[in-house]
Design a protein around this motif. Structure first.
Motif, PDB file in Angstrom:
ATOM      1  N   ARG A 136      48.420  54.899  37.503  1.00  0.00           N
ATOM      2  CA  ARG A 136      48.700  53.458  37.565  1.00  0.00           C
ATOM      3  C   ARG A 136      47.896  52.687  36.516  1.00  0.00           C
ATOM      4  O   ARG A 136      48.430  51.815  35.814  1.00  0.00           O
ATOM      5  CB  ARG A 136      48.388  52.934  38.965  1.00  0.00           C
ATOM      6  N   GLU A 137      46.616  53.030  36.364  1.00  0.00           N
ATOM      7  CA  GLU A 137      45.778  52.330  35.387  1.00  0.00           C
ATOM      8  C   GLU A 137      46.195  52.658  33.958  1.00  0.00           C
ATOM      9  O   GLU A 137      46.148  51.789  33.075  1.00  0.00           O
ATOM     10  CB  GLU A 137      44.311  52.696  35.614  1.00  0.00           C
ATOM     11  N   ALA A 138      46.623  53.890  33.721  1.00  0.00           N
ATOM     12  CA  ALA A 138      47.070  54.269  32.382  1.00  0.00           C
ATOM     13  C   ALA A 138      48.355  53.543  32.001  1.00  0.00           C
ATOM     14  O   ALA A 138      48.524  53.113  30.852  1.00  0.00           O
ATOM     15  CB  ALA A 138      47.267  55.784  32.307  1.00  0.00           C
ATOM     16  N   ILE A 139      49.262  53.400  32.957  1.00  0.00           N
ATOM     17  CA  ILE A 139      50.508  52.670  32.700  1.00  0.00           C
ATOM     18  C   ILE A 139      50.205  51.203  32.397  1.00  0.00           C
ATOM     19  O   ILE A 139      50.758  50.616  31.464  1.00  0.00           O
ATOM     20  CB  ILE A 139      51.464  52.787  33.902  1.00  0.00           C
ATOM     21  N   ALA A 140      49.294  50.619  33.171  1.00  0.00           N
ATOM     22  CA  ALA A 140      48.927  49.213  32.954  1.00  0.00           C
ATOM     23  C   ALA A 140      48.258  49.032  31.595  1.00  0.00           C
ATOM     24  O   ALA A 140      48.533  48.065  30.870  1.00  0.00           O
ATOM     25  CB  ALA A 140      48.006  48.746  34.074  1.00  0.00           C
ATOM     26  N   HIS A 141      47.384  49.962  31.227  1.00  0.00           N
ATOM     27  CA  HIS A 141      46.697  49.882  29.936  1.00  0.00           C
ATOM     28  C   HIS A 141      47.680  49.991  28.774  1.00  0.00           C
ATOM     29  O   HIS A 141      47.540  49.304  27.762  1.00  0.00           O
ATOM     30  CB  HIS A 141      45.659  50.997  29.838  1.00  0.00           C
ATOM     31  N   ARG A 142      48.685  50.812  28.956  1.00  0.00           N
ATOM     32  CA  ARG A 142      49.697  51.006  27.903  1.00  0.00           C
ATOM     33  C   ARG A 142      50.663  49.829  27.835  1.00  0.00           C
ATOM     34  O   ARG A 142      51.334  49.612  26.836  1.00  0.00           O
ATOM     35  CB  ARG A 142      50.448  52.305  28.200  1.00  0.00           C
ATOM     36  N   GLY A 143      50.751  49.032  28.910  1.00  0.00           N
ATOM     37  CA  GLY A 143      51.611  47.866  28.921  1.00  0.00           C
ATOM     38  C   GLY A 143      53.085  48.184  29.063  1.00  0.00           C
ATOM     39  O   GLY A 143      53.936  47.475  28.515  1.00  0.00           O
ATOM     40  N   LEU A 144      53.391  49.243  29.809  1.00  0.00           N
ATOM     41  CA  LEU A 144      54.774  49.675  29.957  1.00  0.00           C
ATOM     42  C   LEU A 144      55.297  49.365  31.350  1.00  0.00           C
ATOM     43  O   LEU A 144      54.566  49.520  32.333  1.00  0.00           O
ATOM     44  CB  LEU A 144      54.900  51.180  29.715  1.00  0.00           C
ATOM     45  N   SER A 145      56.550  48.962  31.434  1.00  0.00           N
ATOM     46  CA  SER A 145      57.238  48.922  32.720  1.00  0.00           C
ATOM     47  C   SER A 145      57.654  50.349  33.062  1.00  0.00           C
ATOM     48  O   SER A 145      57.680  51.235  32.184  1.00  0.00           O
ATOM     49  CB  SER A 145      58.472  48.024  32.644  1.00  0.00           C
ATOM     50  N   LEU A 146      58.004  50.594  34.320  1.00  0.00           N
ATOM     51  CA  LEU A 146      58.448  51.936  34.695  1.00  0.00           C
ATOM     52  C   LEU A 146      59.755  52.299  33.997  1.00  0.00           C
ATOM     53  O   LEU A 146      59.979  53.462  33.645  1.00  0.00           O
ATOM     54  CB  LEU A 146      58.602  52.034  36.212  1.00  0.00           C
ATOM     55  N   ALA A 147      60.616  51.305  33.783  1.00  0.00           N
ATOM     56  CA  ALA A 147      61.873  51.569  33.077  1.00  0.00           C
ATOM     57  C   ALA A 147      61.611  52.000  31.643  1.00  0.00           C
ATOM     58  O   ALA A 147      62.229  52.944  31.119  1.00  0.00           O
ATOM     59  CB  ALA A 147      62.762  50.332  33.113  1.00  0.00           C
ATOM     60  N   ARG A 148      60.662  51.331  30.971  1.00  0.00           N
ATOM     61  CA  ARG A 148      60.325  51.687  29.588  1.00  0.00           C
ATOM     62  C   ARG A 148      59.627  53.041  29.527  1.00  0.00           C
ATOM     63  O   ARG A 148      59.874  53.843  28.626  1.00  0.00           O
ATOM     64  CB  ARG A 148      59.450  50.589  29.002  1.00  0.00           C
ATOM     65  N   LEU A 149      58.756  53.309  30.497  1.00  0.00           N
ATOM     66  CA  LEU A 149      58.089  54.606  30.554  1.00  0.00           C
ATOM     67  C   LEU A 149      59.108  55.720  30.712  1.00  0.00           C
ATOM     68  O   LEU A 149      59.038  56.757  30.038  1.00  0.00           O
ATOM     69  CB  LEU A 149      57.096  54.610  31.715  1.00  0.00           C
TER      70      LEU A 149
ATOM     71  N   ALA B  18      62.190  55.672  29.766  1.00  0.00           N
ATOM     72  CA  ALA B  18      62.928  55.805  28.509  1.00  0.00           C
ATOM     73  C   ALA B  18      62.155  56.631  27.495  1.00  0.00           C
ATOM     74  O   ALA B  18      62.726  57.462  26.776  1.00  0.00           O
ATOM     75  CB  ALA B  18      63.237  54.416  27.945  1.00  0.00           C
ATOM     76  N   HIS B  19      60.843  56.426  27.426  1.00  0.00           N
ATOM     77  CA  HIS B  19      60.003  57.220  26.529  1.00  0.00           C
ATOM     78  C   HIS B  19      60.026  58.699  26.919  1.00  0.00           C
ATOM     79  O   HIS B  19      60.075  59.590  26.061  1.00  0.00           O
ATOM     80  CB  HIS B  19      58.567  56.703  26.562  1.00  0.00           C
ATOM     81  N   LEU B  20      59.972  58.967  28.232  1.00  0.00           N
ATOM     82  CA  LEU B  20      59.995  60.359  28.693  1.00  0.00           C
ATOM     83  C   LEU B  20      61.325  61.015  28.337  1.00  0.00           C
ATOM     84  O   LEU B  20      61.367  62.189  27.949  1.00  0.00           O
ATOM     85  CB  LEU B  20      59.756  60.403  30.205  1.00  0.00           C
ATOM     86  N   GLU B  21      62.428  60.269  28.474  1.00  0.00           N
ATOM     87  CA  GLU B  21      63.735  60.804  28.101  1.00  0.00           C
ATOM     88  C   GLU B  21      63.784  61.126  26.615  1.00  0.00           C
ATOM     89  O   GLU B  21      64.437  62.075  26.193  1.00  0.00           O
ATOM     90  CB  GLU B  21      64.830  59.808  28.470  1.00  0.00           C
ATOM     91  N   GLN B  22      63.105  60.319  25.816  1.00  0.00           N
ATOM     92  CA  GLN B  22      63.036  60.575  24.384  1.00  0.00           C
ATOM     93  C   GLN B  22      62.378  61.924  24.095  1.00  0.00           C
ATOM     94  O   GLN B  22      62.691  62.589  23.100  1.00  0.00           O
ATOM     95  CB  GLN B  22      62.250  59.449  23.707  1.00  0.00           C
TER      96      GLN B  22
ATOM     97  N   VAL C   6      63.136  62.151  34.636  1.00  0.00           N
ATOM     98  CA  VAL C   6      62.428  61.865  35.883  1.00  0.00           C
ATOM     99  C   VAL C   6      62.895  60.494  36.381  1.00  0.00           C
ATOM    100  O   VAL C   6      63.091  59.572  35.583  1.00  0.00           O
ATOM    101  CB  VAL C   6      60.890  61.889  35.685  1.00  0.00           C
ATOM    102  N   GLY C   7      63.089  60.364  37.675  1.00  0.00           N
ATOM    103  CA  GLY C   7      63.573  59.113  38.244  1.00  0.00           C
ATOM    104  C   GLY C   7      62.511  58.027  38.241  1.00  0.00           C
ATOM    105  O   GLY C   7      61.311  58.306  38.390  1.00  0.00           O
TER     106      GLY C   7
END
Length: 322
Positions: free
Chosen positions: A40-53, A55-59, A64-65
């Motif tokens: 959770r803290e890493a996602i917040a630090h990166r400034g990503l929404s779950l939808a954007r995260l 999308a990056h993983l799909e790239q 992953v849902g």
């Protein structure tokens, strides 16, 4: 074109391992855990929404849902080893974390350490759901649908009774094929559930209906006009008229999984206004309410409570009449 607040970036932006240091709080959490807090803290630090995260993983070729990512960062579920190793490694890459920093926090996991599912607020309508014998088990539990949003509008009468509940849902097909939603309703004390009626609204029509007088439970199929494709979103609504019960204690909904948003609104008769209304959330039926907030009932006799990213648990509005 939709815009999201916060840190804007392209899905095609190059990603890789970090070249600089991490903030001390995040570095400490990565060292000592637990996994969900570090994520959770890493996602917040990166400034990503779950939808954007996602999308990056799909790239990176990782599927992953979004709901799974939400469960992981809230500690409601834990990555399963060894199946989730590649996904966690991809998260480290996207979030620009040192290699194995998240992976080391997973460790061996016993199935009994997962967060428990909440118990229901009323007797389970499982016999009613099982009576839909030609419907697959997954459909009976709505397992092929992810609920994105729910809006309940409850009308109360001059005798403080609940008169009707109109529900509007936004769902997404988890896999190919779902063509219905099975809704359940529990009548208030004194309700004659055999007299309750169901009215379909947009996006659906009524299918089979089952009632159980002793438990005051009702189950109904809301049929879509087609089978949904995997990932397809669908909006539909229906109304349950059940106006034979005694004074309503409020309205609560049980969420067995995370839901993106829940809005509940109670509309009171002008001759039967409440003394007090409280927004509340409980992790289970016997748990102490949290997220408690006193609500203002406006001049129009409507009180509203909004829950973002709600569940698992029980959310709603409690009413005091005197």
């Amino acid at each position: 074109m939709a815009a999201e607040s916060g840190h804007a970036e392209s899905v095609n932006e190059p990603i890789g391992n970090p070249t600089g240091g991490l903030p001390t709080p995040l570095a400490e959490t990565l060292r000592y855990g637990p996994f969900h807090r570090a994520l959770r803290e890493a996602i917040a630090h990166r400034g990503l929404s779950l939808a954007r995260l996602r999308a990056h993983l799909e790239q990176l070729g990782v599927q992953v849902g979004q709901s799974t990512l939400s469960y992981w960062q809230r500690g409601l579920r834990h990555p399963e080893v060894p199946r989730a190793i590649s996904t966690v490694r991809a998260l480290e890459t996207v979030l620009r974390l040192p290699p194995s920093s998240l992976l080391d926090l997973i460790g061996p996991r016993n199935a009994n350490t997962y967060a428990p599912r909440p118990v229901a607020t009323w007797p389970e309508p499982a016999p009613l759901l099982a009576s839909f014998d030609s419907v697959p088990e997954a459909a009976r539990g709505n397992a092929d649908l992810e609920v994105l949003s729910v809006h309940d509008t409850v009308q109360l009468g001059m005798h403080r009774e609940q008169r009707s509940i109109t529900t509007r849902l936004v769902v997404r097909a988890v896999r190919q094929g779902p063509d219905r939603y099975l809704a359940t309703h529990h009548g208030d004390e004194g309700s004659l559930i055999e007299n309750a009626m169901v009215r379909s609204g947009e996006g659906c029509r009524q299918g089979r209906l089952r009632r159980e007088s002793a438990s005051r439970n009702l189950a109904v199929e809301m049929l879509f006009d087609r089978r949904l494709a995997a990932g397809e979103e669908h909006v539909f609504s229906f109304t349950i008229v059940d106006d034979t019960g005694s004074a309503a204690p409020g309205h609560h909904r049980t969420f067995r999984d995370v839901c993106g948003s829940y809005l509940v609104q109670l509309s009171f008769h002008r001759r039967a206004m409440p003394a007090r209304c409280m927004k509340q959330f409980r992790a289970s039926a016997d748990a102490t309410p949290v997220d408690v907030e006193e609500l203002v009932c406006g001049l129009g006799g409507v009180v509203s409570a909004y829950f973002g990213d709600v569940g698992p648990g029980i959310a709603g509005i409690a009413v005091e009449w005197s």
